[in-house]
Design a protein around this motif. Structure first.
Motif, mmCIF file in Angstrom:
data_model
loop_
_atom_site.group_PDB
_atom_site.id
_atom_site.type_symbol
_atom_site.label_atom_id
_atom_site.label_comp_id
_atom_site.label_asym_id
_atom_site.label_seq_id
_atom_site.Cartn_x
_atom_site.Cartn_y
_atom_site.Cartn_z
ATOM 1 N N ILE A 53 0.865 -1.187 0.000
ATOM 2 C CA ILE A 53 0.000 0.000 0.000
ATOM 3 C C ILE A 53 0.897 1.230 0.000
ATOM 4 O O ILE A 53 1.822 1.332 0.815
ATOM 5 C CB ILE A 53 -0.914 0.036 1.242
ATOM 6 N N SER A 54 0.645 2.147 -0.934
ATOM 7 C CA SER A 54 1.364 3.417 -0.961
ATOM 8 C C SER A 54 0.488 4.488 -0.329
ATOM 9 O O SER A 54 -0.698 4.606 -0.664
ATOM 10 C CB SER A 54 1.715 3.807 -2.404
ATOM 11 N N LEU A 55 1.093 5.238 0.588
ATOM 12 C CA LEU A 55 0.358 6.264 1.315
ATOM 13 C C LEU A 55 0.988 7.634 1.078
ATOM 14 O O LEU A 55 2.160 7.746 0.714
ATOM 15 C CB LEU A 55 0.357 5.964 2.820
ATOM 16 N N GLY A 56 0.204 8.673 1.290
ATOM 17 C CA GLY A 56 0.709 10.033 1.191
ATOM 18 C C GLY A 56 0.190 10.893 2.324
ATOM 19 O O GLY A 56 -0.977 10.772 2.718
ATOM 20 N N MET A 57 1.059 11.752 2.848
ATOM 21 C CA MET A 57 0.649 12.671 3.909
ATOM 22 C C MET A 57 0.362 14.063 3.350
ATOM 23 O O MET A 57 -0.524 14.758 3.833
ATOM 24 C CB MET A 57 1.742 12.766 4.981
ATOM 25 N N LYS A 58 1.115 14.442 2.327
ATOM 26 C CA LYS A 58 0.944 15.800 1.800
ATOM 27 C C LYS A 58 -0.428 15.981 1.151
ATOM 28 O O LYS A 58 -0.938 17.097 1.062
ATOM 29 C CB LYS A 58 2.060 16.127 0.812
ATOM 30 N N GLN A 59 -1.037 14.858 0.732
ATOM 31 C CA GLN A 59 -2.345 14.936 0.077
ATOM 32 C C GLN A 59 -3.464 15.357 1.033
ATOM 33 O O GLN A 59 -4.596 15.616 0.604
ATOM 34 C CB GLN A 59 -2.702 13.584 -0.567
ATOM 35 N N LEU A 60 -3.155 15.406 2.330
ATOM 36 C CA LEU A 60 -4.149 15.845 3.317
ATOM 37 C C LEU A 60 -4.336 17.364 3.284
ATOM 38 O O LEU A 60 -5.292 17.883 3.864
ATOM 39 C CB LEU A 60 -3.724 15.406 4.722
ATOM 40 N N THR A 61 -3.409 18.073 2.645
ATOM 41 C CA THR A 61 -3.489 19.539 2.557
ATOM 42 C C THR A 61 -3.428 19.965 1.095
ATOM 43 O O THR A 61 -2.893 19.231 0.250
ATOM 44 C CB THR A 61 -2.319 20.189 3.332
ATOM 45 N N PRO A 62 -3.950 21.145 0.758
ATOM 46 C CA PRO A 62 -3.908 21.623 -0.637
ATOM 47 C C PRO A 62 -2.467 21.796 -1.110
ATOM 48 O O PRO A 62 -1.572 22.099 -0.324
ATOM 49 C CB PRO A 62 -4.625 22.981 -0.577
ATOM 50 N N ASP A 63 -2.257 21.602 -2.421
ATOM 51 C CA ASP A 63 -0.938 21.766 -3.018
ATOM 52 C C ASP A 63 -0.627 23.259 -3.155
ATOM 53 O O ASP A 63 -1.260 23.963 -3.951
ATOM 54 C CB ASP A 63 -0.910 21.093 -4.391
ATOM 55 N N PRO A 64 0.360 23.768 -2.375
ATOM 56 C CA PRO A 64 0.660 25.214 -2.434
ATOM 57 C C PRO A 64 1.229 25.653 -3.784
ATOM 58 O O PRO A 64 1.195 26.827 -4.116
ATOM 59 C CB PRO A 64 1.693 25.397 -1.315
ATOM 60 N N TRP A 65 1.747 24.722 -4.559
ATOM 61 C CA TRP A 65 2.335 25.076 -5.848
ATOM 62 C C TRP A 65 1.285 25.536 -6.865
ATOM 63 O O TRP A 65 1.622 26.115 -7.897
ATOM 64 C CB TRP A 65 3.142 23.911 -6.414
ATOM 65 N N GLN A 66 0.023 25.263 -6.578
ATOM 66 C CA GLN A 66 -1.034 25.727 -7.484
ATOM 67 C C GLN A 66 -1.112 27.254 -7.506
ATOM 68 O O GLN A 66 -1.565 27.847 -8.480
ATOM 69 C CB GLN A 66 -2.381 25.132 -7.050
ATOM 70 N N ASP A 67 -0.664 27.890 -6.425
ATOM 71 C CA ASP A 67 -0.705 29.351 -6.352
ATOM 72 C C ASP A 67 0.676 29.989 -6.527
ATOM 73 O O ASP A 67 0.809 31.212 -6.460
ATOM 74 C CB ASP A 67 -1.285 29.788 -4.995
ATOM 75 N N ILE A 68 1.706 29.141 -6.710
ATOM 76 C CA ILE A 68 3.068 29.667 -6.797
ATOM 77 C C ILE A 68 3.223 30.619 -7.986
ATOM 78 O O ILE A 68 3.854 31.676 -7.876
ATOM 79 C CB ILE A 68 4.087 28.508 -6.891
ATOM 80 N N VAL A 69 2.663 30.253 -9.153
ATOM 81 C CA VAL A 69 2.818 31.076 -10.362
ATOM 82 C C VAL A 69 2.238 32.465 -10.148
ATOM 83 O O VAL A 69 2.806 33.474 -10.590
ATOM 84 C CB VAL A 69 2.152 30.383 -11.567
ATOM 85 N N LYS A 70 1.094 32.502 -9.449
ATOM 86 C CA LYS A 70 0.468 33.805 -9.176
ATOM 87 C C LYS A 70 1.308 34.619 -8.192
ATOM 88 O O LYS A 70 1.418 35.840 -8.313
ATOM 89 C CB LYS A 70 -0.931 33.602 -8.604
ATOM 90 N N LYS A 71 1.885 33.951 -7.235
ATOM 91 C CA LYS A 71 2.624 34.644 -6.179
ATOM 92 C C LYS A 71 4.024 35.053 -6.637
ATOM 93 O O LYS A 71 4.555 36.087 -6.211
ATOM 94 C CB LYS A 71 2.716 33.735 -4.950
ATOM 95 N N TYR A 72 4.626 34.221 -7.504
ATOM 96 C CA TYR A 72 5.987 34.498 -7.966
ATOM 97 C C TYR A 72 6.037 34.473 -9.499
ATOM 98 O O TYR A 72 6.631 33.560 -10.095
ATOM 99 C CB TYR A 72 6.972 33.471 -7.379
ATOM 100 N N PRO A 73 5.420 35.452 -10.153
ATOM 101 C CA PRO A 73 5.449 35.476 -11.626
ATOM 102 C C PRO A 73 6.853 35.768 -12.149
ATOM 103 O O PRO A 73 7.684 36.364 -11.461
ATOM 104 C CB PRO A 73 4.486 36.611 -11.966
ATOM 105 N N VAL A 74 7.106 35.329 -13.387
ATOM 106 C CA VAL A 74 8.399 35.559 -14.022
ATOM 107 C C VAL A 74 8.655 37.064 -14.127
ATOM 108 O O VAL A 74 7.784 37.830 -14.526
ATOM 109 C CB VAL A 74 8.441 34.910 -15.420
ATOM 110 N N GLY A 75 9.844 37.464 -13.719
ATOM 111 C CA GLY A 75 10.227 38.876 -13.765
ATOM 112 C C GLY A 75 10.022 39.608 -12.459
ATOM 113 O O GLY A 75 10.521 40.733 -12.285
ATOM 114 N N SER A 76 9.273 38.982 -11.517
ATOM 115 C CA SER A 76 9.033 39.663 -10.233
ATOM 116 C C SER A 76 10.280 39.630 -9.354
ATOM 117 O O SER A 76 11.080 38.703 -9.429
ATOM 118 C CB SER A 76 7.856 39.017 -9.497
ATOM 119 N N ARG A 77 10.442 40.689 -8.545
ATOM 120 C CA ARG A 77 11.595 40.796 -7.659
ATOM 121 C C ARG A 77 11.220 40.413 -6.227
ATOM 122 O O ARG A 77 10.137 40.766 -5.753
ATOM 123 C CB ARG A 77 12.144 42.220 -7.674
ATOM 124 N N HIS A 78 12.149 39.765 -5.545
ATOM 125 C CA HIS A 78 11.902 39.325 -4.171
ATOM 126 C C HIS A 78 13.223 39.330 -3.393
ATOM 127 O O HIS A 78 14.301 39.383 -3.988
ATOM 128 C CB HIS A 78 11.304 37.910 -4.150
#
Length: 609
Positions: free
Chosen positions: A363-388
């Protein structure tokens, strides 16, 4: 006649009787004979019979037919024995004379020797003898055998290990004498041998009827770290720890208790060695039989962490059913190198079933699947060309990992640290833990990678360098590094250029660092400018060819150029050079950010059933 009687007779011969004339010769001889016969041929430490002739206080006077009487303390008589003048008593003469010349007698010793004789007879004839356990001592018990104390070793009480020795105190049991030490008058007895004799036929019957798959009933005899010994009725069998339960256990005591009656199945046996392998778990259904009815892909489950490996953690969902949480399935954002960073042994965790293989029992199990994937919002938060601004968390030979926020890292490749410097290691620009400004160059949500740049904070200066350092331009350079085929010099606008060794002297320079140490300032002329490859090639000879003989001579002297003349420099070819070994940045593709191995790795296949 014995020596003692002969001695008495000699003494009598020398006796002078009072009024001997009152007796005839015949009467005297008769009296002498009668007196001598009144003495016995007695020995020390031998049981003889005496007669009670008097009682004085705490002592009893005994006549044993010796020239004097002896005494015995009343304490040597039992409470039931009658002490009466005229009664016969068995005694032993311990000594014919004590310090006061008295006869030393012992009834207690006589009683012991009578019992000792019976004990020896029982030992010689292999008889069963009854005794009472008096007390517990180190290593065993003390047993009363008709008044004599014997030793019963703890291992000889029963065929099963004794849990409570005190429970035997006061019990009357049958014994066999297994050892007698006559000089020390020590006796060793056993009750275990009687039990073994009784069950020998039973043991033979069990061994004769034994077969694989047979179900037997037994009693838990002993528990060890590796398994459980079960008494099957005179024959012991072993349940290995792995055969106690379908699930993992740390110690057999979690499953069975001492003296517990259990049913077991025979898995293997060796009649000659009397070794019997048993199983407890095989009497219970295998937990994987109906696994697909209990669990489905996507179900949320909870379980206990039972094992940690380099590639993940095994979770016991229920006894006999375990699943693997691979390290790549523990967190959406954190780079986990070992599962102990996320979970610990014995911890209860929740997970989601990712896959279930009934045939392979995996049986393969996952723990991260219990929470939303933060990478779905990464593009919006860190668009290409943005400074940080981020924190340099890890420095490698190929770049810097920068933490943009907890759990979100990006990589600045070494080629994106500076427009103008040939960086050998990121530590020349930033230290671990320092803040650094970055520009987002690309975001790959599928591979979960962010590429960052530091030099992009400022405009590309090479557009300006193209006019400032055009071929033929004169400039100054300060030696900042010595490489195999020449020098690297820093030019006035902070950009590095390359001076081939052939553009420093017309003859080969054996030791560049000796002739042109770091910090040396040289007059130079640009002989090649390559904007695309960010390369500036410089020549000292091209400048010298325009100098006076005195200036050329001074150059030769200053830089210790052996076997070089002014004329050699004037005739040197300033256009002859090889700059192929010099690139401001090595021409290589930024490596991928480290990732955990695939969940179906070979290591994961090593999981034991």
């Amino acid at each position: 006649m014995s020596d003692k009687q002969e001695k008495m007779q000699n003494q009598l011969d020398n006796v002078k009787f009072i009024n001997p004339e009152e007796y005839t010769e015949e009467e005297l001889q008769s009296l002498t004979k009668l007196y001598s016969e009144s003495f016995r041929d007695i020995k020390e430490d031998e049981i003889i019979q005496g007669t009670i002739v008097g009682i004085h206080g705490d002592n009893v006077v005994i006549d044993v037919g010796y020239k004097t009487d002896g005494t015995i303390p009343k304490s040597e008589f039992s409470a039931t024995e009658e002490i009466k003048i005229g009664n016969k008593v068995d005694i032993v003469i311990e000594s014919f004379e004590d310090e006061d010349g008295n006869l030393v007698l012992s009834k207690k010793r006589a009683d012991f020797l009578k019992v000792w004789s019976r004990v020896l007879k029982a030992y010689e004839n292999d008889e069963v003898i009854q005794g009472k356990i008096l007390k517990r001592i180190k290593g065993g018990m003390v047993v009363d055998l008709m008044g004599i104390e014997a030793f019963l070793p703890g291992s000889q009480i029963d065929i099963r290990p004794v849990r409570d020795f005190d429970a035997f105190v006061g019990q009357t049991m049958d014994f066999k004498i297994v050892k007698v030490n006559i000089p020390t008058e020590n006796i060793v007895v056993s009750h275990k041998v009687l039990i073994e004799e009784t069950i020998s036929d039973q043991r033979k019957e069990i061994l004769d009827k034994l077969e694989k798959g047979q179900i037997l009933e037994g009693i838990v005899k002993a528990i060890t770290d590796f398994g459980v010994f079960v008494d099957l009725g005179g024959v012991d069998g072993l349940i290995h720890i792995t055969d106690l339960s379908w699930g993992r256990i740390n110690h057999p005591s979690e499953v069975v208790k001492l003296d517990e009656k259990i049913k077991v199945v025979v898995t293997d046996f060796d009649k000659e060695k009397k070794r019997i392998s048993l199983s407890l778990k095989q009497l219970m259904p295998h937990p994987w039989e109906n696994i697909d009815e209990k669990y489905k892909v996507g179900d949320k489950v909870s379980g206990r962490v039972v094992s940690l490996t380099d590639y993940g953690a095994f979770i016991e969902i229920e006894k006999g059913i375990e699943g693997l949480i691979h390290i790549s399935e523990m967190s959406w954002t954190q780079h986990i190198s070992h599962p102990s960073q996320f979970v610990s042994m014995g911890q209860i965790v929740e997970a989601v079933i990712l896959s279930l293989d009934k045939d392979e029992k995996k049986i393969s199990l996952g723990m991260k699947q219990l929470t939303p994937d933060p990478w779905q919002d990464i593009v919006k938060k860190y668009p290409v060309g943005s400074r940080h601004t981020g924190i340099a968390r890890n420095l490698t030979n190929f770049g810097v990992f920068v933490e943009l926020e907890p759990g979100v890292d990006g990589l600045i490749h070494i080629s994106d640290l500076s427009w103008t410097k040939k960086i050998r290691h990121p530590g020349e620009v930033v230290k671990k833990g320092e803040s650094i400004e970055v520009v987002v160059l690309s975001v790959d949500t599928e591979q979960r990678k962010i590429s960052l740049g530091h030099k992009q904070i400022n405009p590309n200066p090479w557009d300006n360098f193209e006019s400032v350092y055009a071929a033929g331009t004169k400039t100054e350079g300060k030696v900042v590094r010595i490489i195999e085929k020449g020098l690297i010099a820093e030019l006035p606008l902070g950009v590095d250029g390359f001076i081939p060794a052939t553009q420093l002297s017309p003859s080969k320079i054996k030791n560049l660092s000796y002739c042109f140490p770091v910090g040396t300032t040289l007059e130079l002329k640009v002989v090649e400018f390559d904007k695309e490859n960010k390369k500036i090639v410089l020549s000292a000879l091209a400048v010298l060819k325009e100098k006076s003989d005195e200036e050329i001579a001074e150059y030769i002297t200053t830089h210790k150029l052996d076997k070089v003349s002014v004329e050699d420099i004037k005739q040197a070819d300033a256009g002859k050079f090889d700059s192929s070994d010099f690139n401001l940045y090595e021409d290589r593709v930024p490596p991928q950010m480290p990732q955990a191995p695939q969940q179906e790795s070979d290591k994961a296949e090593e999981k034991s059933e």
